[in-house]
Write an enzyme that holds these catalytic residues in place. Structure first.
Site, PDB file in Angstrom:
ATOM      1  N   HIS A  88       0.766  -1.406  -0.102  1.00  0.00           N
ATOM      2  CA  HIS A  88       0.003   0.116   0.096  1.00  0.00           C
ATOM      3  C   HIS A  88       0.940   1.186  -0.066  1.00  0.00           C
ATOM      4  O   HIS A  88       1.986   1.374   0.554  1.00  0.00           O
ATOM      5  CB  HIS A  88      -1.195  -0.085   1.335  1.00  0.00           C
ATOM      6  CG  HIS A  88      -0.226   0.071   2.541  1.00  0.00           C
ATOM      7  ND1 HIS A  88       0.081   1.284   3.160  1.00  0.00           N
ATOM      8  CD2 HIS A  88       0.150  -0.887   3.553  1.00  0.00           C
ATOM      9  CE1 HIS A  88       0.266   0.880   4.298  1.00  0.00           C
ATOM     10  NE2 HIS A  88       0.393  -0.492   4.519  1.00  0.00           N
ATOM     11  N   ASP A  94      -0.163   4.332   1.001  1.00  0.00           N
ATOM     12  CA  ASP A  94      -0.504   5.516   2.055  1.00  0.00           C
ATOM     13  C   ASP A  94       0.302   5.285   3.305  1.00  0.00           C
ATOM     14  O   ASP A  94       0.579   4.116   3.698  1.00  0.00           O
ATOM     15  CB  ASP A  94      -2.170   5.581   2.318  1.00  0.00           C
ATOM     16  CG  ASP A  94      -2.745   4.185   2.696  1.00  0.00           C
ATOM     17  OD1 ASP A  94      -2.292   3.202   2.346  1.00  0.00           O
ATOM     18  OD2 ASP A  94      -3.522   4.246   3.834  1.00  0.00           O
ATOM     19  N   GLU A 134      -4.986   1.865   2.763  1.00  0.00           N
ATOM     20  CA  GLU A 134      -4.993   0.496   3.576  1.00  0.00           C
ATOM     21  C   GLU A 134      -5.079   1.032   5.203  1.00  0.00           C
ATOM     22  O   GLU A 134      -5.671   0.403   5.751  1.00  0.00           O
ATOM     23  CB  GLU A 134      -3.566  -0.157   3.506  1.00  0.00           C
ATOM     24  CG  GLU A 134      -3.670  -1.708   4.137  1.00  0.00           C
ATOM     25  CD  GLU A 134      -2.968  -1.494   5.400  1.00  0.00           C
ATOM     26  OE1 GLU A 134      -2.971  -2.571   5.976  1.00  0.00           O
ATOM     27  OE2 GLU A 134      -2.408  -0.423   5.917  1.00  0.00           O
TER      28      GLU A 134
END
Length: 405
Positions: free
Chosen positions: A78, A80, A171
């Site tokens: 992910h 983020d 996420e």
């Protein structure tokens, strides 16, 4: 480019997700990294690399000649990060030949202390990458991205079956699979690179739920409150006292579940609390929810119907339900760790991962370690050697599946 050089490049992109947002992705800043990754994938020969409207990056690598019928597998990380400690750019520091002692995190006054983080003693002699104590590092999960991209760079150096790549947004706020296109990803198995110590092979997560507790009180003048006042703030405290004190996060480990009071607020008139509820065992998870509803019933009988309301919403289930039916996905990951020179560390995830939802969406998805530690705060750190081992494990895993043909 070396794997740690990629990490330092990726953490220069600030990508906090926003839990209060209703958009997908939750923060536009994630697109900046997504587009950079698409460009890099294309530069490395991934011709169909693309970012969709929801900030999901997809790409596919065709099989080596003669390996077209090998099981298609994929890798996912992910983009983020958490929003805490992310209001300014990261300023990583590199400690070569770590001596096993206390590390000062820049001029922040914070330290990495082996007495607090015992695993540091096992990292003696390595090259550490830490924060300066004022921000997160972003290794969660840009270390995973760096390891996947390093494999992409060298994918033609060894035989492999069809490989799928994905990088996801959001996420950290539990929305990492909200718009994931399993059909477009097109693999039998996916491995998330989102764990901690290199060699981790995780295929169990919690069963998870959130619980919102609302309390309605009766507020009258305290001088005439006898047998009339119902103090909502105190009823809220009473509700919490009905939950087992020994079953809180700070008192549990391994497969032990918990009730975690995340926030609370209120007055005499109104009060509210938010909990997360976790357990690996499905029946115990159901019992935890029943305990909270029993506490609701008890307090409504004591203070009057409608005094307290408990709303429980399930978030994700234990992916072991799916992965226990996919022994080759787990066995090959264990073999890959041994080939890379580390013993597999098979431990449950005491939290969630994109792989939990993906597994129940039809894409069985174990989680692998990235060689990074102390996520979600200024103590976050990784090692160059750990990330390099992470790369070696991915390579060995791909080669294990390639043996099928």
């Amino acid at each position: 480019m070396k794997v740690h050089e990629r990490l330092l490049k990726y953490v220069s992109y600030r990508t906090p997700s926003d839990g209060s947002s209703e958009t997908s992705p939750s923060s536009k800043c994630q697109f900046e990294l997504a587009h950079a990754l698409v460009d890099e994938l294309k530069e490395r020969g991934v011709e169909d690399a693309a970012c969709d409207e929801y900030c999901y990056v997809y790409g596919h690598i065709p099989a080596s000649p003669g390996k077209e019928n090998v099981t298609a597998i994929g890798f996912c990380s992910h983009m983020d990060t958490v929003s805490d400690y992310c209001d300014h750019d990261a300023n990583p520091q590199i400690i070569e030949n770590y001596d096993g002692g206390i590390i000062s995190l820049g001029d922040s006054g914070l330290i990495l202390d082996p007495e607090v983080f015992p695993h540091l003693k096992d990292l003696k002699g390595r090259t550490l990458i830490t924060t300066d104590g004022t921000s997160i590092l972003g290794a969660d999960d840009k270390a995973g991205i760096a390891e996947i991209m390093t494999i992409v760079e060298h994918i033609n150096d060894f035989e492999h079956g069809p490989i799928s790549i994905a990088f996801t947004p959001d996420e950290e706020i539990g929305k990492g699979t909200a718009h994931f296109d399993v059909k477009r990803f097109n693999a039998k198995y996916c491995y998330t690179l989102d764990g901690s110590t290199e060699g981790e092979v995780q295929y169990e997560t919690f069963n998870a739920a959130t619980a919102k507790v609302y309390v309605k009180g009766e507020n009258v003048h305290p001088g005439s409150a006898k047998d009339v006042m119902i103090n909502a703030a105190l009823v809220a405290m009473e509700f919490d006292s009905l939950l087992p004190a020994a079953e809180r996060p700070e008192r549990t480990e391994d497969h032990e579940g918990f009730y975690h009071l995340m926030s609370m607020g209120g007055t005499v008139s109104d009060a509210n609390m938010t909990y997360i509820v976790r357990d690996h065992d499905a029946s115990k998870f159901a019992n935890r929810q029943a305990t909270m509803k029993m506490a609701e019933k008890f307090l409504n009988e004591r203070y009057g119907e409608g005094t307290i309301k408990v709303e429980i919403k399930e978030q994700y289930r234990n992916m072991a339900e799916v992965l226990e039916k996919c022994p080759d996905a787990i066995d090959n990951a264990k073999k890959a760790c041994k080939i890379a020179g580390v013993e597999p560390i098979v431990i449950p995830v005491r939290g969630g991962t994109d792989g939990a939802n993906l597994s129940f969406m039809g894409l069985p998805c174990p989680n692998l370690g990235t060689g990074s530690y102390a996520f979600h705060g200024p103590y976050e750190h990784t090692t160059i050697e750990g990330m390099e081992t992470g790369v070696a494990i991915i390579k060995a895993l791909i080669e294990e599946f390639a043996k099928e043909a």
